[in-house]
Design a protein around this motif. Structure first.
Motif, PDB file in Angstrom:
ATOM      1  N   UNK A  74      -5.627 -50.130 -38.470  1.00 11.92           N
ATOM      2  CA  UNK A  74      -5.546 -51.228 -39.419  1.00 11.92           C
ATOM      3  C   UNK A  74      -4.083 -51.563 -39.668  1.00 11.92           C
ATOM      4  N   UNK A  75      -3.830 -52.816 -40.027  1.00 12.73           N
ATOM      5  CA  UNK A  75      -2.498 -53.274 -40.399  1.00 12.73           C
ATOM      6  C   UNK A  75      -2.413 -53.308 -41.922  1.00 12.73           C
ATOM      7  N   UNK A  76      -1.318 -52.773 -42.455  1.00 13.50           N
ATOM      8  CA  UNK A  76      -1.093 -52.766 -43.904  1.00 13.50           C
ATOM      9  C   UNK A  76       0.250 -53.434 -44.150  1.00 13.50           C
ATOM     10  N   UNK A  77       0.235 -54.577 -44.845  1.00  8.52           N
ATOM     11  CA  UNK A  77       1.459 -55.300 -45.153  1.00  8.52           C
ATOM     12  C   UNK A  77       1.680 -55.391 -46.652  1.00  8.52           C
ATOM     13  N   UNK A  78       2.924 -55.820 -47.029  1.00 14.16           N
ATOM     14  CA  UNK A  78       3.271 -55.955 -48.435  1.00 14.16           C
ATOM     15  C   UNK A  78       3.618 -54.644 -49.099  1.00 14.16           C
ATOM     16  N   UNK A  79       4.083 -53.665 -48.331  1.00  9.09           N
ATOM     17  CA  UNK A  79       4.420 -52.357 -48.897  1.00  9.09           C
ATOM     18  C   UNK A  79       5.801 -52.395 -49.534  1.00  9.09           C
ATOM     19  N   UNK A  80       5.955 -51.697 -50.622  1.00  9.50           N
ATOM     20  CA  UNK A  80       7.267 -51.570 -51.269  1.00  9.50           C
ATOM     21  C   UNK A  80       8.161 -50.680 -50.419  1.00  9.50           C
ATOM     22  N   UNK A  81       9.429 -51.033 -50.353  1.00  9.76           N
ATOM     23  CA  UNK A  81      10.370 -50.287 -49.500  1.00  9.76           C
ATOM     24  C   UNK A  81      10.677 -48.899 -50.059  1.00  9.76           C
ATOM     25  N   UNK A  82      10.329 -48.647 -51.325  1.00  7.51           N
ATOM     26  CA  UNK A  82      10.584 -47.309 -51.894  1.00  7.51           C
ATOM     27  C   UNK A  82       9.600 -46.271 -51.363  1.00  7.51           C
ATOM     28  N   UNK A  83       8.487 -46.734 -50.805  1.00  7.68           N
ATOM     29  CA  UNK A  83       7.463 -45.806 -50.326  1.00  7.68           C
ATOM     30  C   UNK A  83       7.898 -45.149 -49.022  1.00  7.68           C
ATOM     31  N   UNK A  84       7.604 -43.865 -48.921  1.00  7.34           N
ATOM     32  CA  UNK A  84       7.882 -43.126 -47.684  1.00  7.34           C
ATOM     33  C   UNK A  84       6.605 -43.027 -46.849  1.00  7.34           C
ATOM     34  N   UNK A  85       6.745 -42.460 -45.649  1.00  6.53           N
ATOM     35  CA  UNK A  85       5.585 -42.277 -44.776  1.00  6.53           C
ATOM     36  C   UNK A  85       4.528 -41.400 -45.449  1.00  6.53           C
ATOM     37  N   UNK A  86       4.985 -40.334 -46.113  1.00 11.77           N
ATOM     38  CA  UNK A  86       4.045 -39.432 -46.771  1.00 11.77           C
ATOM     39  C   UNK A  86       3.284 -40.107 -47.898  1.00 11.77           C
TER      40      UNK A  86
ATOM     41  N   UNK B 218      -4.056 -45.573 -37.705  1.00 15.57           N
ATOM     42  CA  UNK B 218      -5.239 -45.339 -36.869  1.00 15.57           C
ATOM     43  C   UNK B 218      -6.054 -44.213 -37.491  1.00 15.57           C
ATOM     44  N   UNK B 219      -7.338 -44.500 -37.735  1.00 14.47           N
ATOM     45  CA  UNK B 219      -8.240 -43.504 -38.309  1.00 14.47           C
ATOM     46  C   UNK B 219      -9.019 -42.799 -37.205  1.00 14.47           C
ATOM     47  N   UNK B 220      -9.473 -41.598 -37.534  1.00  6.34           N
ATOM     48  CA  UNK B 220     -10.287 -40.828 -36.589  1.00  6.34           C
ATOM     49  C   UNK B 220     -11.668 -41.461 -36.401  1.00  6.34           C
ATOM     50  N   UNK B 221     -12.211 -42.038 -37.481  1.00  7.77           N
ATOM     51  CA  UNK B 221     -13.529 -42.666 -37.446  1.00  7.77           C
ATOM     52  C   UNK B 221     -13.367 -44.163 -37.705  1.00  7.77           C
ATOM     53  N   UNK B 222     -14.057 -44.977 -36.904  1.00  6.95           N
ATOM     54  CA  UNK B 222     -13.927 -46.430 -37.043  1.00  6.95           C
ATOM     55  C   UNK B 222     -14.452 -46.919 -38.387  1.00  6.95           C
ATOM     56  N   UNK B 223     -15.412 -46.194 -38.972  1.00  8.13           N
ATOM     57  CA  UNK B 223     -15.958 -46.602 -40.265  1.00  8.13           C
ATOM     58  C   UNK B 223     -14.922 -46.511 -41.378  1.00  8.13           C
ATOM     59  N   UNK B 224     -13.908 -45.664 -41.195  1.00  6.32           N
ATOM     60  CA  UNK B 224     -12.845 -45.554 -42.198  1.00  6.32           C
ATOM     61  C   UNK B 224     -12.025 -46.842 -42.258  1.00  6.32           C
TER      62      UNK B 224
END
Length: 203
Positions: free
Chosen positions: A1-13, A46-52
């Motif tokens: 999935x694509x996730x946009x509009x994230x704040x730049x303060x957020x890290x990968x974790x 990328x999720x392990x299950x497509x339903x996610x």
């Protein structure tokens, strides 16, 4: 999935913690600026299950995270980052066996005489009968028995059990005959005595 509009303060974790509530995350790509190292504000997951992916799109699209509205959608055609793409192309262009690292398991023993023929690719067959010792059916112990030996042993055991059953049957018949003869021998003298007593009474 694509996730946009994230704040730049957020890290990968931080982003993975948010996305993992919809399923197990298998792969994650969070682009950063090459010069400054600052996040660009979007990622692919990328999720392990497509339903996610369905759960993530339905629940996160339009939601707010750190006062910013997220845009989450399915990504049909995903391209790897350029650096990863170059690595995969280089690996595909390489012909023959892949080069092994000197730190790989067993690399220190490559091309050297070993005490046995066992390697990391082909281990020791623990169930194979030992070639040095001759097979002794009387002293198997914990040694593996071949299928032919097992069949022959089972047939011999069945034959022995059949003989034992016949012997027990014969012995039980003999015992029953002996008991009958003893009973008959005990009854005969009493019958004779009762006949003699009856004759004396008549006299």
């Amino acid at each position: 999935v694509y996730v946009g509009g994230l704040a730049t303060e957020l890290t990968e974790g931080d982003i993975i913690c948010v996305l993992s509530q919809w399923g197990e995350v298998e792969d994650f790509n969070y682009p950063r600026d090459k010069k400054t190292g600052k996040p660009r504000g979007w990622c692919w997951c990328k999720y392990e299950d497509q339903r996610s992916t369905i759960l993530a799109v339905d629940n996160m699209n339009g939601a707010k995270l750190l006062r910013r509205t997220l845009r989450v959608d399915h990504c049909e055609k995903y391209k790897l980052p350029p650096e990863l793409r170059d690595k995969e192309e280089a690996a595909e262009d390489h012909y023959g066996p892949a080069p092994t690292s000197k730190f790989a398991p067993g690399a220190a023993y490559v091309g050297k005489d070993l005490a046995s023929s066992a390697t990391l690719d082909r281990g020791v067959d623990v169930y194979a009968p030992s070639a040095s010792a001759a097979p002794d059916p009387a002293a198997d112990g914990w040694r593996q028995v071949s299928s032919e030996q097992a069949v022959a042993r089972a047939a011999a055991d069945a034959k022995k059990a059949k003989k034992d059953a016949k012997r027990e049957k014969k012995e039980s018949k003999k015992d029953s005959k002996k008991k009958k003869s003893k009973k008959e021998s005990r009854k005969r003298p009493r019958d004779d005595d009762s006949g003699g007593a009856a004759a004396g009474d008549d006299d």
